[in-house]
Write a protein that holds these residues in place. Structure first.
Motif, PDB file in Angstrom:
ATOM      1  N   VAL A   1       0.843  -1.202   0.000  1.00 39.76           N
ATOM      2  CA  VAL A   1       0.000   0.000   0.000  1.00 39.76           C
ATOM      3  C   VAL A   1       0.874   1.246   0.000  1.00 39.76           C
ATOM      4  O   VAL A   1       0.650   2.182  -0.766  1.00 39.76           O
ATOM      5  CB  VAL A   1      -0.960  -0.009   1.206  1.00 39.76           C
ATOM      6  N   TYR A   2       1.900   1.267   0.861  1.00 38.62           N
ATOM      7  CA  TYR A   2       2.809   2.418   0.909  1.00 38.62           C
ATOM      8  C   TYR A   2       3.541   2.598  -0.416  1.00 38.62           C
ATOM      9  O   TYR A   2       3.740   3.721  -0.870  1.00 38.62           O
ATOM     10  CB  TYR A   2       3.823   2.269   2.034  1.00 38.62           C
ATOM     11  N   LEU A   3       3.936   1.500  -1.029  1.00 39.24           N
ATOM     12  CA  LEU A   3       4.632   1.576  -2.316  1.00 39.24           C
ATOM     13  C   LEU A   3       3.718   2.147  -3.394  1.00 39.24           C
ATOM     14  O   LEU A   3       4.145   2.973  -4.214  1.00 39.24           O
ATOM     15  CB  LEU A   3       5.149   0.193  -2.723  1.00 39.24           C
ATOM     16  N   ILE A   4       2.465   1.749  -3.401  1.00 43.49           N
ATOM     17  CA  ILE A   4       1.500   2.278  -4.373  1.00 43.49           C
ATOM     18  C   ILE A   4       1.261   3.765  -4.138  1.00 43.49           C
ATOM     19  O   ILE A   4       1.239   4.567  -5.084  1.00 43.49           O
ATOM     20  CB  ILE A   4       0.181   1.476  -4.324  1.00 43.49           C
ATOM     21  N   ILE A   5       1.101   4.164  -2.877  1.00 46.79           N
ATOM     22  CA  ILE A   5       0.931   5.589  -2.557  1.00 46.79           C
ATOM     23  C   ILE A   5       2.152   6.380  -3.002  1.00 46.79           C
ATOM     24  O   ILE A   5       2.038   7.439  -3.619  1.00 46.79           O
ATOM     25  CB  ILE A   5       0.668   5.775  -1.045  1.00 46.79           C
ATOM     26  N   PHE A   6       3.338   5.840  -2.709  1.00 41.05           N
ATOM     27  CA  PHE A   6       4.593   6.469  -3.119  1.00 41.05           C
ATOM     28  C   PHE A   6       4.652   6.630  -4.638  1.00 41.05           C
ATOM     29  O   PHE A   6       4.955   7.711  -5.150  1.00 41.05           O
ATOM     30  CB  PHE A   6       5.773   5.634  -2.612  1.00 41.05           C
ATOM     31  N   ALA A   7       4.351   5.562  -5.364  1.00 43.97           N
ATOM     32  CA  ALA A   7       4.409   5.593  -6.832  1.00 43.97           C
ATOM     33  C   ALA A   7       3.416   6.605  -7.402  1.00 43.97           C
ATOM     34  O   ALA A   7       3.752   7.366  -8.317  1.00 43.97           O
ATOM     35  CB  ALA A   7       4.144   4.205  -7.400  1.00 43.97           C
ATOM     36  N   CYS A   8       2.202   6.622  -6.861  1.00 49.54           N
ATOM     37  CA  CYS A   8       1.192   7.584  -7.334  1.00 49.54           C
ATOM     38  C   CYS A   8       1.651   9.015  -7.094  1.00 49.54           C
ATOM     39  O   CYS A   8       1.513   9.878  -7.972  1.00 49.54           O
ATOM     40  CB  CYS A   8      -0.147   7.338  -6.642  1.00 49.54           C
ATOM     41  N   LEU A   9       2.195   9.282  -5.918  1.00 48.88           N
ATOM     42  CA  LEU A   9       2.680  10.634  -5.625  1.00 48.88           C
ATOM     43  C   LEU A   9       3.808  11.038  -6.564  1.00 48.88           C
ATOM     44  O   LEU A   9       3.819  12.146  -7.093  1.00 48.88           O
ATOM     45  CB  LEU A   9       3.137  10.730  -4.165  1.00 48.88           C
ATOM     46  N   VAL A  10       4.755  10.142  -6.784  1.00 51.31           N
ATOM     47  CA  VAL A  10       5.885  10.455  -7.671  1.00 51.31           C
ATOM     48  C   VAL A  10       5.395  10.720  -9.091  1.00 51.31           C
ATOM     49  O   VAL A  10       5.812  11.695  -9.733  1.00 51.31           O
ATOM     50  CB  VAL A  10       6.940   9.327  -7.648  1.00 51.31           C
ATOM     51  N   ILE A  11       4.500   9.894  -9.575  1.00 51.19           N
ATOM     52  CA  ILE A  11       3.970  10.090 -10.940  1.00 51.19           C
ATOM     53  C   ILE A  11       3.239  11.419 -11.048  1.00 51.19           C
ATOM     54  O   ILE A  11       3.458  12.184 -12.004  1.00 51.19           O
ATOM     55  CB  ILE A  11       3.043   8.914 -11.328  1.00 51.19           C
ATOM     56  N   MET A  12       2.392  11.736 -10.067  1.00 48.24           N
ATOM     57  CA  MET A  12       1.651  13.004 -10.119  1.00 48.24           C
ATOM     58  C   MET A  12       2.595  14.203  -9.994  1.00 48.24           C
ATOM     59  O   MET A  12       2.387  15.227 -10.654  1.00 48.24           O
ATOM     60  CB  MET A  12       0.577  13.031  -9.035  1.00 48.24           C
ATOM     61  N   ILE A  13       3.630  14.082  -9.177  1.00 45.44           N
ATOM     62  CA  ILE A  13       4.606  15.167  -9.025  1.00 45.44           C
ATOM     63  C   ILE A  13       5.346  15.403 -10.334  1.00 45.44           C
ATOM     64  O   ILE A  13       5.515  16.548 -10.764  1.00 45.44           O
ATOM     65  CB  ILE A  13       5.580  14.865  -7.867  1.00 45.44           C
ATOM     66  N   VAL A  14       5.770  14.345 -10.985  1.00 47.56           N
ATOM     67  CA  VAL A  14       6.482  14.480 -12.259  1.00 47.56           C
ATOM     68  C   VAL A  14       5.585  15.118 -13.315  1.00 47.56           C
ATOM     69  O   VAL A  14       6.001  16.029 -14.037  1.00 47.56           O
ATOM     70  CB  VAL A  14       7.018  13.104 -12.737  1.00 47.56           C
ATOM     71  N   ILE A  15       4.337  14.679 -13.391  1.00 49.56           N
ATOM     72  CA  ILE A  15       3.402  15.247 -14.372  1.00 49.56           C
ATOM     73  C   ILE A  15       3.160  16.728 -14.087  1.00 49.56           C
ATOM     74  O   ILE A  15       3.235  17.569 -14.999  1.00 49.56           O
ATOM     75  CB  ILE A  15       2.066  14.467 -14.368  1.00 49.56           C
ATOM     76  N   LEU A  16       2.894  17.068 -12.835  1.00 47.89           N
ATOM     77  CA  LEU A  16       2.648  18.474 -12.489  1.00 47.89           C
ATOM     78  C   LEU A  16       3.879  19.335 -12.737  1.00 47.89           C
ATOM     79  O   LEU A  16       3.764  20.458 -13.230  1.00 47.89           O
ATOM     80  CB  LEU A  16       2.206  18.590 -11.032  1.00 47.89           C
ATOM     81  N   LYS A  17       5.051  18.823 -12.409  1.00 49.41           N
ATOM     82  CA  LYS A  17       6.283  19.592 -12.624  1.00 49.41           C
ATOM     83  C   LYS A  17       6.510  19.834 -14.113  1.00 49.41           C
ATOM     84  O   LYS A  17       6.904  20.935 -14.513  1.00 49.41           O
ATOM     85  CB  LYS A  17       7.473  18.868 -11.985  1.00 49.41           C
TER      86      LYS A  17
END
Length: 135
Positions: A107-123
């Motif tokens: 669960v933590y890994l999925i949350i981490f991956a989602c956050l990283v993907i959204m951060i990269v897209i927003l950046k």
């Protein structure tokens, strides 16, 4: 200019993040990989919040207003940030309740991956927007 706004947001939040992390580490006494998750996921959430806030403000600017309350508390940007913050809080909590505790690392890994993907897209979106503003 956009990166300066993001850095200001992170600078304001940083002391509170550090205090919260120290208190959490002392109170919860996590071991192993959980220390990593306890430090990393909130840090990424703060960065995500800063990026999504700037993105929404650029997408829905308020130029015509009679007082500051209309911009700060009554704008579409404020409503969207509250909604996104609510969703970003409920989804991880719900996933921790739904899934078995043996699956916490997944669960933590999925949350981490989602956050990283959204951060990269927003950046990337913000970098493109700032390049267009400069031209």
């Amino acid at each position: 200019i956009i990166n300066s706004k993001i850095n200001l947001n992170l600078t304001i939040v940083a002391p509170f993040y550090v205090v919260a992390e120290v208190v959490s580490l002392i109170a919860l006494k996590p071991t192993g990989i959980y220390v990593f998750w306890l430090i990393l996921i909130p840090a990424l959430s703060i960065l995500f919040s800063a990026l999504v806030g700037i993105t929404i403000n650029l997408k829905f600017p308020v130029f015509s207003w009679e007082n500051e309350v209309q911009v700060v508390k009554q704008s579409l940007s404020t409503f969207l940030m509250i909604l996104i913050g609510f969703i970003c809080t409920i989804v991880p909590i719900a996933s921790l309740i739904i899934f078995d505790t043996s699956m916490l690392n997944i669960v933590y890994l999925i949350i981490f991956a989602c956050l990283v993907i959204m951060i990269v897209i927003l950046k990337c979106l913000l970098d493109r927007k700032s390049n267009n503003l400069i031209k």
